[in-house]
Motif scaffolding. Structure first.
Motif, mmCIF file in Angstrom:
data_model
loop_
_atom_site.group_PDB
_atom_site.id
_atom_site.type_symbol
_atom_site.label_atom_id
_atom_site.label_comp_id
_atom_site.label_asym_id
_atom_site.label_seq_id
_atom_site.Cartn_x
_atom_site.Cartn_y
_atom_site.Cartn_z
ATOM 1 N N VAL A 152 32.015 -34.188 -33.042
ATOM 2 C CA VAL A 152 31.266 -33.420 -32.467
ATOM 3 C C VAL A 152 30.642 -33.587 -31.349
ATOM 4 O O VAL A 152 30.516 -32.957 -30.457
ATOM 5 C CB VAL A 152 30.039 -33.260 -33.385
ATOM 6 C CG1 VAL A 152 29.175 -32.701 -33.118
ATOM 7 C CG2 VAL A 152 30.142 -33.114 -35.169
ATOM 8 N N LYS A 155 32.668 -31.664 -27.836
ATOM 9 C CA LYS A 155 32.112 -30.424 -28.253
ATOM 10 C C LYS A 155 30.773 -30.177 -26.897
ATOM 11 O O LYS A 155 30.396 -29.416 -26.497
ATOM 12 C CB LYS A 155 32.698 -29.776 -28.865
ATOM 13 C CG LYS A 155 34.152 -30.281 -29.536
ATOM 14 C CD LYS A 155 34.087 -28.430 -30.508
ATOM 15 C CE LYS A 155 35.212 -28.895 -31.447
ATOM 16 N NZ LYS A 155 36.528 -28.201 -29.942
ATOM 17 N N PRO A 337 25.542 -28.566 -36.074
ATOM 18 C CA PRO A 337 26.325 -29.439 -36.450
ATOM 19 C C PRO A 337 26.598 -30.238 -36.691
ATOM 20 O O PRO A 337 26.905 -30.890 -37.226
ATOM 21 C CB PRO A 337 27.223 -29.189 -35.170
ATOM 22 C CG PRO A 337 26.571 -28.500 -34.205
ATOM 23 C CD PRO A 337 25.816 -27.865 -34.379
ATOM 24 N N ALA A 340 25.671 -30.563 -40.295
ATOM 25 C CA ALA A 340 26.744 -30.339 -41.212
ATOM 26 C C ALA A 340 27.446 -31.684 -41.260
ATOM 27 O O ALA A 340 28.523 -32.293 -42.338
ATOM 28 C CB ALA A 340 28.024 -29.500 -40.579
ATOM 29 N N LEU A 515 28.299 -23.403 -30.599
ATOM 30 C CA LEU A 515 29.059 -24.784 -30.698
ATOM 31 C C LEU A 515 29.931 -25.005 -32.867
ATOM 32 O O LEU A 515 30.312 -26.046 -32.766
ATOM 33 C CB LEU A 515 27.664 -25.829 -30.958
ATOM 34 C CG LEU A 515 27.705 -26.713 -29.869
ATOM 35 C CD1 LEU A 515 26.577 -27.235 -29.637
ATOM 36 C CD2 LEU A 515 28.624 -27.260 -29.291
ATOM 37 N N VAL A 516 29.045 -24.334 -33.602
ATOM 38 C CA VAL A 516 29.118 -23.898 -34.508
ATOM 39 C C VAL A 516 30.442 -23.851 -35.048
ATOM 40 O O VAL A 516 31.975 -23.467 -35.593
ATOM 41 C CB VAL A 516 28.042 -23.861 -35.760
ATOM 42 C CG1 VAL A 516 28.510 -23.765 -37.361
ATOM 43 C CG2 VAL A 516 27.089 -24.270 -35.868
ATOM 44 N N ASN A 519 33.635 -25.469 -33.216
ATOM 45 C CA ASN A 519 33.889 -26.963 -34.357
ATOM 46 C C ASN A 519 34.195 -26.892 -35.948
ATOM 47 O O ASN A 519 33.846 -25.950 -36.510
ATOM 48 C CB ASN A 519 32.533 -27.435 -34.502
ATOM 49 C CG ASN A 519 32.874 -28.837 -34.994
ATOM 50 O OD1 ASN A 519 33.481 -29.309 -35.729
ATOM 51 N ND2 ASN A 519 32.081 -29.693 -34.025
ATOM 52 N N ALA A 522 33.326 -27.721 -39.365
ATOM 53 C CA ALA A 522 31.926 -27.304 -39.446
ATOM 54 C C ALA A 522 32.039 -25.757 -39.255
ATOM 55 O O ALA A 522 30.525 -25.781 -41.099
ATOM 56 C CB ALA A 522 30.644 -26.976 -37.932
#
Length: 592
Positions: A152, A155, A337, A340, A515-516, A519, A522
């Motif tokens: 995570v 990123k 994220p 998650a 981001l989600v 990723n 996630a």
């Protein structure tokens, strides 16, 4: 008078406090306290090419009176089994934030110290006053830095450089961003409240919400995303992937272009050593094969002049937490994220605690087991909150120690206390942490790539337990569609939003979605959880089922993200465990 003496003989008075102290002091000077009658040849490797009969060591339960020497030796074995997993994440995340060597040295030390102190809480198990809830498992269950954060943090920090949160030079060079690292751990600190809250949900509901069809692909995706970072290090450095620059820098002792044969050869020396130990090494040595492989790579790289001694020379002899501090500030786009990430950490904790209970010959069902699950998840969340305040990324339950327990037949908590003490001493000496920072990236990459690949293997093992009916195949396919796709093409969603206004709230919200979506684990987790909740169960569960069904204990078969040793005793071997309990009834002890 005679009746009085007869009464006193039948019902002797309990020893006074002074007598207890005297007895305890006397026991310290006995052979049983320090060495005992344990056959230490159980811990020696077998001699090759001989017909030695394997020995079966006695079993030591959680609170058995274990000799100090045995507990110390096994505690050291546990520390070696987890040292690679504890020291790698701080270095990888520090590289993503372009932190200085001094700050990186500190983070490795802080990781070891935080792991040691918070492991003590997990093993000791603290009861919350006036409740039936606990913090900790009360077993030989260790905590370590979660590898989920490694997938995570890079990123998030990359996005911080893109939107100007982290500074860059005029030529585009990324400058050190301690404020970005501080924002990451501060956001982790706040989001840890989710895992703390989930610890109070009965474990049976958590198992239904996160069955293997959810956990399997998520663990697989985490491993797949991490392998890329490890392989980039193997070829010369994850922050130096261009053939136009020398790695790790032009001023390095032996700089080469990224992907040079020398770099790949150094990493392969680690990988080959791990394979050789697995083939020819004795069982107890196999639990530390990753560390031994790293040591071999370190020796070869030092002999061929790839080390930068200035890193070790500049490190302090003694260090502690908060020698360096980072500004704590919430970074809104990272919330989704990281939430998650904590869900995944919680799922790991359930599986790891189940495995530890099983190899410790404890029940894996019932109120006592549920209490340990609750305490373990709460300790994970609480430790992650405290770890952030101790300037380190989230912690989670490790599984490496399960292999050591299974091989040595010692589930005694005293060994866990010694393990924590050894890790604390390792973190206290700054020179020790500096050695891990000074390791050439290619050598470290040979180790971490193997560790990260074991994560993927754990995900495959979980998926293999799932009945491959149409419903499960569909959920698995859907979660891997975007999950694996975003790993292979990491910037695929970068240009979806075109907003460029001054509304910082909207910009942060769009960054969070990006981001989600970029990723892999996630987006894969969200898809698998959603589909598992809305898709009905199939009536004919045997249709297209080429694998065995899931047993009641298989739901918990989640392996910690840094595990490299399989657990030999599983939930399905419960009858065998009960047999071993009766056989060792004269050895184990139920009290301190």
């Amino acid at each position: 008078m005679s009746n009085s003496f007869a009464y006193d003989d039948a019902y002797p008075s309990p020893p006074s406090f002074g007598q207890k102290c005297s007895n305890a002091l006397h026991s310290v000077f006995t052979k049983d306290f320090w060495i005992g009658d344990y056959d230490y040849s159980f811990l020696l490797p077998a001699i090759p090419f001989t017909s030695q009969t394997p020995k079966n060591p006695p079993f030591f339960s959680l609170n058995a009176k274990t000799p100090v020497l045995l507990a110390l030796l096994l505690g050291f074995q546990h520390a070696l089994a987890m040292i690679g997993g504890v020291t790698s994440p701080p270095r990888i995340i520090a590289a993503s934030a372009n932190l200085t060597i001094e700050q990186t040295n500190y983070l490795v030390s802080a990781g070891l110290i935080s792991t040691a102190l918070l492991t003590l809480i997990n093993i000791a198990r603290i009861r919350i006053p006036k409740t039936n809830y606990y913090i900790g498992t009360g077993m030989l269950s260790v905590l370590g830095i979660s590898f989920t954060s490694v997938s995570v943090a890079p990123k998030i920090l990359s996005q911080m450089y893109q939107n100007g949160y982290c500074p860059t030079a005029s030529d585009g060079t990324k400058l050190p961003c301690p404020q970005g690292y501080g924002a990451f751990i501060a956001t982790c600190c706040i989001c840890s409240l989710l895992e703390i809250a989930m610890s109070f949900i009965p474990s049976r509901f958590l198992k239904r919400l996160f069955p293997p069809i959810v956990t399997g692909p998520v663990v697989l995706l985490i491993g797949a995303s991490l392998i890329m970072t490890g392989l980039e290090d193997w070829a010369g450095g994850s922050g130096c992937t261009s053939r136009t620059a020398m790695c790790p820098s032009n001023s390095a002792p032996h700089p080469l272009y990224w992907g040079s044969a020398q770099f790949i050869g150094l990493g392969f020396s680690v990988f080959a050593t791990i394979i050789i130990i697995e083939r020819f090494g004795p069982p107890l040595v196999k639990t530390t094969s990753v560390v031994i492989g790293l040591v071999v790579g370190m020796i070869i790289s030092a002999a061929t002049h790839y080390w930068d001694r200035s890193i070790i020379d500049a490190a302090p002899v003694i260090t502690f937490n908060w020698v360096h501090t980072f500004r704590l500030r919430l970074y809104g786009p990272a919330v989704l994220p990281i939430l998650a990430m904590y869900i995944v950490n919680m799922m790991e904790a359930i599986g790891d605690i189940t495995a530890t209970s099983d190899v410790s010959m404890l029940d894996v069902d019932g109120p006592d087991f549920d209490s340990r699950i609750q305490g373990g998840i709460l300790c994970d969340g609480t430790s992650s909150l405290i770890a952030a305040l101790m300037t380190i990324t989230p912690l989670t339950t490790f599984a490496q120690n399960n292999g050591v327990i299974s091989l040595t037949k010692c589930a005694n908590r005293r060994a866990g206390f010694f393990c924590a003490f050894i890790l604390f001493c390792m973190g206290l000496f700054g020179k020790f942490a500096a050695v891990f920072v000074a390791i050439p990236s290619s050598v470290l990459g040979g180790m971490t790539t193997f560790l990260f690949s074991s994560v993927t293997t754990s995900g495959i093992a979980i998926i293999a337990q799932i009945p491959f009916n149409r419903r499960n195949r569909f959920i698995l396919t859907a979660s891997l569609t975007l999950g694996m796709g975003s790993i292979l093409v990491p910037n695929w969603f970068s240009y979806f939003f075109t907003y460029s206004g001054n509304n910082k709230g909207l910009t942060g919200f769009l960054d969070a979605i990006t981001l989600v979506m970029e990723n892999g684990f996630a987006i894969g987790a969200f898809i698998s959880i959603f589909l598992n909740l809305i898709l009905p169960e199939e009536l004919d569960s045997d249709m297209h089922n080429d694998s065995p069904g899931i047993s009641s204990g298989a739901t918990n078969a989640i392996v910690e993200l840094t595990a490299v040793e399989p657990v030999e005793s599983t939930v399905d071997n419960k009858q065998d465990s009960e047999k071993k309990k009766s056989e060792n009834n004269g050895i184990t002890e139920a009290s301190m």
